[in-house]
Design a protein around this motif. Structure first.
Motif, PDB file in Angstrom:
ATOM      1  N   PRO A 284      51.539  54.834  45.524  1.00  0.00           N
ATOM      2  CA  PRO A 284      50.710  55.013  46.713  1.00  0.00           C
ATOM      3  C   PRO A 284      50.968  53.906  47.730  1.00  0.00           C
ATOM      4  O   PRO A 284      51.634  52.908  47.444  1.00  0.00           O
ATOM      5  CB  PRO A 284      49.290  54.939  46.145  1.00  0.00           C
ATOM      6  N   LEU A 285      50.419  54.078  48.929  1.00  0.00           N
ATOM      7  CA  LEU A 285      50.529  53.055  49.961  1.00  0.00           C
ATOM      8  C   LEU A 285      49.626  51.878  49.623  1.00  0.00           C
ATOM      9  O   LEU A 285      48.522  52.058  49.102  1.00  0.00           O
ATOM     10  CB  LEU A 285      50.158  53.632  51.328  1.00  0.00           C
ATOM     11  N   CYS A 286      50.133  50.700  49.902  1.00  0.00           N
ATOM     12  CA  CYS A 286      49.328  49.505  49.644  1.00  0.00           C
ATOM     13  C   CYS A 286      48.192  49.413  50.651  1.00  0.00           C
ATOM     14  O   CYS A 286      48.381  49.645  51.855  1.00  0.00           O
ATOM     15  CB  CYS A 286      50.204  48.247  49.747  1.00  0.00           C
ATOM     16  N   GLY A 287      47.044  49.093  50.171  1.00  0.00           N
ATOM     17  CA  GLY A 287      45.889  48.920  51.029  1.00  0.00           C
ATOM     18  C   GLY A 287      45.165  47.647  50.689  1.00  0.00           C
ATOM     19  O   GLY A 287      45.687  46.755  50.017  1.00  0.00           O
ATOM     20  N   LYS A 288      43.933  47.572  51.154  1.00  0.00           N
ATOM     21  CA  LYS A 288      43.152  46.376  50.911  1.00  0.00           C
ATOM     22  C   LYS A 288      42.797  46.212  49.429  1.00  0.00           C
ATOM     23  O   LYS A 288      42.717  45.120  48.909  1.00  0.00           O
ATOM     24  CB  LYS A 288      41.872  46.406  51.740  1.00  0.00           C
ATOM     25  N   GLY A 289      42.584  47.345  48.768  1.00  0.00           N
ATOM     26  CA  GLY A 289      42.201  47.255  47.372  1.00  0.00           C
ATOM     27  C   GLY A 289      43.363  47.399  46.413  1.00  0.00           C
ATOM     28  O   GLY A 289      43.169  47.374  45.196  1.00  0.00           O
ATOM     29  N   LYS A 290      44.575  47.578  46.902  1.00  0.00           N
ATOM     30  CA  LYS A 290      45.729  47.787  46.038  1.00  0.00           C
ATOM     31  C   LYS A 290      46.869  46.924  46.527  1.00  0.00           C
ATOM     32  O   LYS A 290      47.329  47.057  47.664  1.00  0.00           O
ATOM     33  CB  LYS A 290      46.143  49.265  46.055  1.00  0.00           C
ATOM     34  N   ALA A 291      47.321  46.005  45.711  1.00  0.00           N
ATOM     35  CA  ALA A 291      48.400  45.099  46.101  1.00  0.00           C
ATOM     36  C   ALA A 291      49.623  45.224  45.226  1.00  0.00           C
ATOM     37  O   ALA A 291      50.679  44.691  45.565  1.00  0.00           O
ATOM     38  CB  ALA A 291      47.904  43.659  46.075  1.00  0.00           C
ATOM     39  N   THR A 292      49.514  45.883  44.075  1.00  0.00           N
ATOM     40  CA  THR A 292      50.644  46.059  43.161  1.00  0.00           C
ATOM     41  C   THR A 292      50.870  47.542  42.914  1.00  0.00           C
ATOM     42  O   THR A 292      49.959  48.371  43.077  1.00  0.00           O
ATOM     43  CB  THR A 292      50.377  45.355  41.816  1.00  0.00           C
ATOM     44  N   LYS A 293      52.079  47.863  42.473  1.00  0.00           N
ATOM     45  CA  LYS A 293      52.470  49.246  42.193  1.00  0.00           C
ATOM     46  C   LYS A 293      52.198  50.155  43.398  1.00  0.00           C
ATOM     47  O   LYS A 293      51.598  51.230  43.274  1.00  0.00           O
ATOM     48  CB  LYS A 293      51.754  49.787  40.948  1.00  0.00           C
TER      49      LYS A 293
ATOM     50  N   CYS B  54      42.211  62.000  30.529  1.00  0.00           N
ATOM     51  CA  CYS B  54      41.901  60.945  31.505  1.00  0.00           C
ATOM     52  C   CYS B  54      43.179  60.214  31.890  1.00  0.00           C
ATOM     53  O   CYS B  54      44.037  59.954  31.036  1.00  0.00           O
ATOM     54  CB  CYS B  54      40.886  59.962  30.924  1.00  0.00           C
ATOM     55  N   GLU B  55      43.280  59.867  33.184  1.00  0.00           N
ATOM     56  CA  GLU B  55      44.462  59.212  33.724  1.00  0.00           C
ATOM     57  C   GLU B  55      44.043  57.942  34.463  1.00  0.00           C
ATOM     58  O   GLU B  55      42.931  57.835  34.984  1.00  0.00           O
ATOM     59  CB  GLU B  55      45.203  60.155  34.672  1.00  0.00           C
ATOM     60  N   GLU B  56      44.962  57.038  34.526  1.00  0.00           N
ATOM     61  CA  GLU B  56      44.731  55.796  35.260  1.00  0.00           C
ATOM     62  C   GLU B  56      44.688  56.098  36.760  1.00  0.00           C
ATOM     63  O   GLU B  56      45.534  56.823  37.293  1.00  0.00           O
ATOM     64  CB  GLU B  56      45.844  54.806  34.952  1.00  0.00           C
ATOM     65  N   ASN B  57      43.705  55.544  37.420  1.00  0.00           N
ATOM     66  CA  ASN B  57      43.577  55.713  38.875  1.00  0.00           C
ATOM     67  C   ASN B  57      44.420  54.651  39.572  1.00  0.00           C
ATOM     68  O   ASN B  57      44.152  53.458  39.459  1.00  0.00           O
ATOM     69  CB  ASN B  57      42.111  55.604  39.280  1.00  0.00           C
ATOM     70  N   MET B  58      45.449  55.095  40.305  1.00  0.00           N
ATOM     71  CA  MET B  58      46.350  54.151  40.965  1.00  0.00           C
ATOM     72  C   MET B  58      45.697  53.465  42.156  1.00  0.00           C
ATOM     73  O   MET B  58      46.203  52.451  42.645  1.00  0.00           O
ATOM     74  CB  MET B  58      47.612  54.883  41.430  1.00  0.00           C
ATOM     75  N   GLU B  59      44.597  53.973  42.644  1.00  0.00           N
ATOM     76  CA  GLU B  59      43.938  53.411  43.825  1.00  0.00           C
ATOM     77  C   GLU B  59      42.667  52.641  43.485  1.00  0.00           C
ATOM     78  O   GLU B  59      41.983  52.170  44.395  1.00  0.00           O
ATOM     79  CB  GLU B  59      43.600  54.529  44.809  1.00  0.00           C
ATOM     80  N   GLY B  60      42.348  52.550  42.199  1.00  0.00           N
ATOM     81  CA  GLY B  60      41.139  51.839  41.825  1.00  0.00           C
ATOM     82  C   GLY B  60      41.125  51.540  40.337  1.00  0.00           C
ATOM     83  O   GLY B  60      42.000  51.980  39.574  1.00  0.00           O
ATOM     84  N   PRO B  61      40.112  50.814  39.887  1.00  0.00           N
ATOM     85  CA  PRO B  61      40.056  50.448  38.460  1.00  0.00           C
ATOM     86  C   PRO B  61      39.553  51.558  37.553  1.00  0.00           C
ATOM     87  O   PRO B  61      39.687  51.466  36.327  1.00  0.00           O
ATOM     88  CB  PRO B  61      39.079  49.259  38.469  1.00  0.00           C
ATOM     89  N   ASP B  62      38.945  52.582  38.111  1.00  0.00           N
ATOM     90  CA  ASP B  62      38.375  53.648  37.302  1.00  0.00           C
ATOM     91  C   ASP B  62      39.448  54.637  36.858  1.00  0.00           C
ATOM     92  O   ASP B  62      40.579  54.623  37.328  1.00  0.00           O
ATOM     93  CB  ASP B  62      37.283  54.375  38.083  1.00  0.00           C
TER      94      ASP B  62
END
Length: 320
Positions: free
Chosen positions: A45-54, A99-107
């Motif tokens: 995904p695109l990097c945003g304020k809450g996502k800095a890796t992957k 259930c899958e890992e959410n790439m945009e958040g911790p949930d």
């Protein structure tokens, strides 16, 4: 003797413990969502304020704010090629949820595994779920029967029947559990090949819930074998005691008949003695008659006849 009395009690306790362990393991595996685990290959995904890796980096203006242009007019450039453009997110799947890992958040994001499975395989999945529930229900029934059989010791025949019903219930539950586990494995492999594009795993393996389910099956069959062993041993003891009791009664009857044997033998000996005595008296009387006849013949004959001739003539006339 004390050891023989203790061993059936130990076998009953072992069967109850194994059955309870199988029940706990199967329930935990059914409610868990870690039957299969692995990774899914998805675009970063695109990097945003809450996502800095992957993620893929976004150009930021010098004033620290993003461009005011609309997202359609913004062109993003990335120097990442090949597998670098993708991220591998973790997922885990059970009988109910995936259930899958959410790439945009911790949930985590969870979806129904029944909806993810191919339409042609959903009937098999429902059958697997039903078999798993019946498997757990039969485990509960066999556990209750084993508890009643272990605590209720008033009537051994009733305890033997409870033991037999518990053994049959354990065997049936184990077979249903094995079929349910195999059907779920088939449905999951079909979903891996024919499932949605955004869900298909890149690599996967069986999780702890799958191994727990098979451990539950192993404990269930061990409990069934232990229960059948207890039932068989009890039946053999009943038969042996019954045969011993029958042999004891037969020996008593034979001893009772032996009490009259000396009298019968005495009577037979007396009867044979009297028969022999009668035979000897009869032979003596015949000898006396023969001698009297011989004397009369000698007296009637001439005196010059020799005694030997008379005896020879009498022997020819009356041979003994």
């Amino acid at each position: 003797m004390e050891l023989l009395k203790i061993l059936p009690w130990h076998r009953a306790v072992l069967a109850v413990v194994l059955n309870l362990l199988a029940l706990c393991l199967s329930t935990t595996a059914l409610l868990g969502s870690y039957w299969c685990v692995g990774t899914q290959k998805v675009p970063k995904p695109l990097c945003g304020k809450g996502k800095a890796t992957k993620c893929i980096g976004v150009h930021v203006s010098a004033d620290g704010g993003a461009s005011n242009s609309s997202s359609q007019d913004v062109v993003h450039y990335s120097w990442e090629t090949g597998d670098d453009r993708f991220a591998f997110r973790y997922f885990h799947t059970g009988m109910w949820l995936s259930c899958e890992e959410n790439m945009e958040g911790p949930d985590e994001k969870c979806r129904s595994f029944i909806e993810l499975s191919p339409p042609a395989e959903r009937g098999i999945l429902w059958l697997a779920l039903g078999s798993e529930m019946v498997y757990i229900s039969l485990l509960v029934i066999s556990f209750i029967l084993l508890l009643i059989e272990m605590l209720y010791t008033g009537n051994p025949v009733c305890g033997l029947k409870l033991n037999a019903f518990a053994a049959v219930s354990s065997v049936l539950s184990g077979l249903l559990g094995m079929v349910a586990h195999m059907m779920y494995s088939q449905v999951f492999q079909a979903t891996v090949n024919l499932g949605p594009e955004d869900w298909r795993p890149h690599s996967w393996d069986y999780g702890w819930a799958f191994y727990m389910a098979w451990a539950s099956f192993t404990c269930c069959m061990a409990s069934a074998v232990t229960t059948l062993n207890t039932y068989t041993k009890t039946m053999l003891e009943f038969k042996r005691n019954h045969i011993k009791g029958y042999d004891g009664s037969f020996k008593d009857q034979s001893q009772h008949h032996q009490c009259f044997m000396p009298q019968q033998q005495h009577r037979e000996q007396m009867s044979s003695y009297y028969q022999q005595r009668d035979k000897s008296l009869h032979s003596i009387s015949e000898g006396v008659d023969f001698c009297s006849e011989l004397q009369q013949k000698v007296l009637q004959r001439e005196p010059e006849l020799e005694l030997d001739e008379v005896l020879g003539q009498s022997m020819e006339e009356d041979p003994c």
